[in-house]
Write a protein that holds these residues in place. Sequence first.
Motif, mmCIF file in Angstrom:
data_model
loop_
_atom_site.group_PDB
_atom_site.id
_atom_site.type_symbol
_atom_site.label_atom_id
_atom_site.label_comp_id
_atom_site.label_asym_id
_atom_site.label_seq_id
_atom_site.Cartn_x
_atom_site.Cartn_y
_atom_site.Cartn_z
ATOM 1 N N VAL A 338 0.836 -1.206 0.000
ATOM 2 C CA VAL A 338 0.000 0.000 0.000
ATOM 3 C C VAL A 338 0.869 1.252 0.000
ATOM 4 C CG1 VAL A 338 -1.696 1.305 1.336
ATOM 5 C CG2 VAL A 338 -1.909 -1.177 1.152
ATOM 6 N N ARG A 339 2.007 1.177 0.694
ATOM 7 C CA ARG A 339 2.928 2.316 0.756
ATOM 8 C C ARG A 339 3.686 2.511 -0.547
ATOM 9 N NH1 ARG A 339 8.489 3.072 1.694
ATOM 10 N NH2 ARG A 339 8.773 0.804 1.543
ATOM 11 N N MET A 340 4.134 1.420 -1.146
ATOM 12 C CA MET A 340 5.012 1.514 -2.306
ATOM 13 C C MET A 340 4.313 2.056 -3.537
ATOM 14 S SD MET A 340 8.045 0.944 -1.530
ATOM 15 C CE MET A 340 8.624 1.046 -3.221
ATOM 16 N N ALA A 341 3.040 1.756 -3.691
ATOM 17 C CA ALA A 341 2.323 2.238 -4.877
ATOM 18 C C ALA A 341 2.367 3.760 -4.975
ATOM 19 C CB ALA A 341 0.895 1.719 -4.879
ATOM 20 N N PRO A 342 1.901 4.491 -3.938
ATOM 21 C CA PRO A 342 1.989 5.959 -4.046
ATOM 22 C C PRO A 342 3.422 6.476 -3.954
ATOM 23 C CG PRO A 342 1.185 5.337 -1.875
ATOM 24 C CD PRO A 342 1.217 4.084 -2.701
ATOM 25 N N ASN A 343 4.274 5.787 -3.183
ATOM 26 C CA ASN A 343 5.645 6.254 -3.001
ATOM 27 C C ASN A 343 6.407 6.298 -4.319
ATOM 28 O OD1 ASN A 343 8.697 5.641 -2.485
ATOM 29 N ND2 ASN A 343 7.957 6.454 -0.550
ATOM 30 N N THR A 344 6.428 5.180 -5.016
ATOM 31 C CA THR A 344 7.166 5.138 -6.284
ATOM 32 C C THR A 344 6.457 5.926 -7.378
ATOM 33 O OG1 THR A 344 6.139 2.998 -6.765
ATOM 34 C CG2 THR A 344 8.353 2.962 -5.836
ATOM 35 N N ALA A 345 5.125 5.974 -7.303
ATOM 36 C CA ALA A 345 4.385 6.784 -8.278
ATOM 37 C C ALA A 345 4.786 8.251 -8.144
ATOM 38 C CB ALA A 345 2.886 6.618 -8.066
ATOM 39 N N ILE A 346 4.832 8.745 -6.900
ATOM 40 C CA ILE A 346 5.207 10.140 -6.662
ATOM 41 C C ILE A 346 6.666 10.358 -7.042
ATOM 42 C CG2 ILE A 346 5.507 11.917 -4.893
ATOM 43 C CD1 ILE A 346 3.126 10.650 -3.415
ATOM 44 N N GLN A 347 7.525 9.392 -6.737
ATOM 45 C CA GLN A 347 8.943 9.507 -7.101
ATOM 46 C C GLN A 347 9.113 9.712 -8.604
ATOM 47 O OE1 GLN A 347 11.755 6.507 -5.813
ATOM 48 N NE2 GLN A 347 10.754 6.323 -3.832
ATOM 49 N N PHE A 348 8.561 8.796 -9.383
ATOM 50 C CA PHE A 348 8.732 8.847 -10.837
ATOM 51 C C PHE A 348 8.033 10.068 -11.433
ATOM 52 C CE2 PHE A 348 10.250 4.585 -10.330
ATOM 53 C CZ PHE A 348 11.037 4.328 -11.447
ATOM 54 N N GLY A 349 6.813 10.346 -10.940
ATOM 55 C CA GLY A 349 6.075 11.492 -11.464
ATOM 56 C C GLY A 349 6.761 12.808 -11.137
ATOM 57 N N SER A 350 7.211 12.957 -9.890
ATOM 58 C CA SER A 350 7.890 14.190 -9.477
ATOM 59 C C SER A 350 9.205 14.366 -10.227
ATOM 60 C CB SER A 350 8.154 14.175 -7.964
ATOM 61 O OG SER A 350 6.962 14.113 -7.233
ATOM 62 N N TYR A 351 9.933 13.274 -10.393
ATOM 63 C CA TYR A 351 11.209 13.359 -11.107
ATOM 64 C C TYR A 351 10.996 13.806 -12.545
ATOM 65 C CZ TYR A 351 15.666 11.957 -13.191
ATOM 66 O OH TYR A 351 16.856 11.949 -13.866
ATOM 67 N N GLU A 352 10.014 13.231 -13.205
ATOM 68 C CA GLU A 352 9.734 13.608 -14.591
ATOM 69 C C GLU A 352 9.299 15.066 -14.682
ATOM 70 O OE1 GLU A 352 9.783 13.221 -18.559
ATOM 71 O OE2 GLU A 352 10.354 11.620 -17.151
ATOM 72 N N LEU A 353 8.436 15.493 -13.751
ATOM 73 C CA LEU A 353 7.945 16.877 -13.768
ATOM 74 C C LEU A 353 9.091 17.860 -13.527
ATOM 75 C CD1 LEU A 353 5.646 18.932 -13.833
ATOM 76 C CD2 LEU A 353 5.322 18.540 -11.378
ATOM 77 N N LEU A 354 9.896 17.602 -12.491
ATOM 78 C CA LEU A 354 11.023 18.496 -12.181
ATOM 79 C C LEU A 354 12.054 18.516 -13.322
ATOM 80 C CD1 LEU A 354 11.528 17.537 -8.426
ATOM 81 C CD2 LEU A 354 10.645 19.705 -9.301
#
Length: 362
Positions: A338-354
Amino acid sequence: NYGTIHTSQQYEEGYDTYPQRSRKGLFDATMEASKTKSNIQRRESVAAKAAHGAADMTRRMVCGGLAGMIAKTATNPLDRIRMLSQTGEHGSASKLTPIQLFRSVIKNEGVLGLWAGNGANLLRVFPSKSIVFSSNDFFRGTLGTLYFGNNGARNENEKLPWSLSFLAGGMSGMTATAVTYPLDLARGRITGKLAGQGGKKHYKGIVNTMMITAREEGVKALYKGITPTLLGAMPYEGIKFGTVGILEKLFPAEKNNQGNEGGGAVGNKVFRKLVFGGAGGVMASIITYPNDTVRRLLQLQGSKGTTDQFEGYWDCVRKSYAKFGVERFYRGALVNIVRMAPNTAIQFGSYELLKQLSASYF
């Protein structure tokens, strides 16, 4: 001055000015000057490319570090519950459910207890994720050049085979782990224990944890559990980035008539990274979770309030299995998923956006 002779007119003028020199001498001087100028331009071009490459790598490292910090802070409460469930260091002889652990943390440490160790997390996550994402880009570029050929045709839109995506991710994970492991151990000891009576905590921050560990157990103790961590980093990051690579090939982005991604390209890329990154994190966590449990148990041995002692990785596996069975290696796995789904999603999404937002500055 033969070094200034670059054109046929200058050549003729030079012959008129220096009649004592043969035309062959002037021609040789002209060619030598042209060669020297070409070499200087080539060196300047190489230096400029190196400077741009260093600046771009720094940009990617900062973007990766910030993305990791955003994701870790957002999901730290789930990570705290997962850690307590995984280590069993929650002050109760019986097994507690995630809901019971949540209530216990609130009762003993207050709401902020859900973010215990977040400072240590951020101190660890920034260098770790900056290395993971930037080195993954570097390894992907290097492997891509070897695979596609260095003919100038390859660009970031060409997708690597999943095996090379796995290899690039695995190597980036091992690189980051080797550099930041003491910080990971400190984080594990802070978040892996529940406060005692009266809210008294065993460790008070990442620096305090590292100093106490080194003083009481020796400097080598800062690397307890590094073997399973290194062994786990390769498949974990490999599976995560490999899964993202597979999904990008299975579900390619739509192209417009010019061969580029359609309208809202930045938003489309970020959304795709969110979805694919979340899937990659879940897949990696399911497969590598037992190894993660073992490394956490090895990290905690010898710490205050912990009585379990192991002589190494396989001794920990053997003793844990003999005492609790297979179930011991999957405690907290549901919370972790449950933790990893949003964690890695935010990681990859934030990295791409930044990365997209900062690209115009380099």
